[in-house]
Write a protein that holds these residues in place. Structure first.
Motif, PDB file in Angstrom:
ATOM      1  N   GLU A   1       7.008 -15.163   3.902  1.00 37.11           N
ATOM      2  CA  GLU A   1       5.572 -14.972   4.072  1.00 37.11           C
ATOM      3  C   GLU A   1       5.092 -13.794   3.207  1.00 37.11           C
ATOM      4  N   TYR A   2       5.854 -12.704   3.251  1.00 38.20           N
ATOM      5  CA  TYR A   2       5.511 -11.529   2.448  1.00 38.20           C
ATOM      6  C   TYR A   2       5.477 -11.901   0.969  1.00 38.20           C
ATOM      7  N   PHE A   3       6.515 -12.610   0.508  1.00 39.27           N
ATOM      8  CA  PHE A   3       6.623 -12.925  -0.911  1.00 39.27           C
ATOM      9  C   PHE A   3       5.487 -13.832  -1.381  1.00 39.27           C
ATOM     10  N   GLU A  30      -0.057  -1.001  -5.273  1.00 41.01           N
ATOM     11  CA  GLU A  30      -0.874  -2.051  -4.653  1.00 41.01           C
ATOM     12  C   GLU A  30      -0.101  -3.353  -4.448  1.00 41.01           C
ATOM     13  N   ARG A  31       0.759  -3.708  -5.375  1.00 42.16           N
ATOM     14  CA  ARG A  31       1.467  -4.985  -5.219  1.00 42.16           C
ATOM     15  C   ARG A  31       2.368  -5.002  -3.994  1.00 42.16           C
ATOM     16  N   PHE A  32       2.849  -3.826  -3.570  1.00 42.58           N
ATOM     17  CA  PHE A  32       3.680  -3.752  -2.372  1.00 42.58           C
ATOM     18  C   PHE A  32       2.868  -3.503  -1.112  1.00 42.58           C
ATOM     19  N   SER A  33       1.805  -2.731  -1.236  1.00 44.51           N
ATOM     20  CA  SER A  33       1.027  -2.378  -0.038  1.00 44.51           C
ATOM     21  C   SER A  33       0.096  -3.495   0.420  1.00 44.51           C
ATOM     22  N   ARG A  37      -0.752  -4.613   4.215  1.00 41.28           N
ATOM     23  CA  ARG A  37      -2.107  -4.453   4.776  1.00 41.28           C
ATOM     24  C   ARG A  37      -2.623  -5.762   5.349  1.00 41.28           C
ATOM     25  N   CYS A  38      -2.266  -6.876   4.713  1.00 43.74           N
ATOM     26  CA  CYS A  38      -2.700  -8.191   5.213  1.00 43.74           C
ATOM     27  C   CYS A  38      -2.159  -8.461   6.617  1.00 43.74           C
ATOM     28  N   ARG A  39      -1.107  -7.767   6.983  1.00 43.16           N
ATOM     29  CA  ARG A  39      -0.501  -7.915   8.323  1.00 43.16           C
ATOM     30  C   ARG A  39      -0.717  -6.661   9.159  1.00 43.16           C
ATOM     31  N   ASN A  40      -1.715  -5.861   8.745  1.00 43.11           N
ATOM     32  CA  ASN A  40      -2.079  -4.624   9.468  1.00 43.11           C
ATOM     33  C   ASN A  40      -0.914  -3.649   9.601  1.00 43.11           C
ATOM     34  N   LEU A  47       6.664   1.186   2.507  1.00 43.09           N
ATOM     35  CA  LEU A  47       6.111   1.021   1.158  1.00 43.09           C
ATOM     36  C   LEU A  47       6.975   1.746   0.125  1.00 43.09           C
ATOM     37  N   GLU A  48       7.316   2.985   0.378  1.00 39.35           N
ATOM     38  CA  GLU A  48       8.140   3.754  -0.561  1.00 39.35           C
ATOM     39  C   GLU A  48       9.513   3.118  -0.731  1.00 39.35           C
TER      40      GLU A  48
END
Length: 191
Positions: A1-3, A30-33, A37-40, A47-48
């Motif tokens: 789902e993330y990918f 942004e590409r990772f965050s 964010r879409c999943r709150n 992220l790091e």
């Protein structure tokens, strides 16, 4: 789902980067965050960690497109001068080229970070043409990104070969590429 979320947004971000609308740093964050964010999920530790783990793994990717080596060998044997042109990040691209043993096929490498202009800008392509003492009428850009490679070459008056293995339709533009191929080995019929 993330990918799935990551992939679509990453493609969008690379287009924005190509158009010089965002920075390398913004793209990398942004590409990772965004998928998080879409999943709150607002977790800087996750992220790091993703940024720290992903980029080194990306640079170790050695899987080549079917027909890649065969086609590069053919082009070199025919006497073509081959130049790599990329908006990709220099440190990642060098590791990928080295890991896949591809340096020997290219006469020179051109990265937007070093040129200080991104594909599709005319400035990028003009710099490559000038730096290689090439003629636009005797050059051709082979690329898989319609905006950066094909539109960029067209706007710089250089013929283009759109490598489109998925068989996607040509984006709605005012032109069709000089050639469209689905398999790299098709270059043997053109060049």
């Amino acid at each position: 789902e993330y990918f799935k979320i990551y992939s679509g947004h990453n493609n969008f971000l690379w287009e924005e980067y190509a158009l010089n609308k965002i920075s390398k740093e913004y793209l990398n964050t942004e590409r990772f965050s965004y998928p998080l964010r879409c999943r709150n999920i607002e977790d800087s530790f996750i992220l790091e960690g993703m940024q720290k783990e992903y980029l080194p793994l990306l640079s170790e990717q050695k899987v080549l497109i079917p027909g890649c080596i065969e086609t590069l060998e053919y082009l070199k044997c025919k006497g073509y001068k081959l130049y790599l042109v990329s908006n990709g990040f220099v440190e990642i691209q060098h590791k990928k080229l080295s890991g896949a043993d591809l340096y020997k096929y290219f006469d020179k490498l051109f990265f937007s970070e070093e040129i200080k202009a991104h594909k599709p800008s005319k400035e990028f392509f003009d710099t490559v043409i000038k730096s290689t003492n090439s003629r636009k009428k005797e050059s051709i850009v082979i690329g898989d990104n319609f905006l950066a490679d094909i539109e960029g070459a067209k706007n710089s008056k250089i013929d283009q070969i759109w490598f489109c293995p998925s068989g996607n339709e040509i984006p709605k533009t005012s032109f069709s590429p000089t050639y469209v191929i689905k398999d790299l080995r098709e270059l043997k019929d053109i060049l």
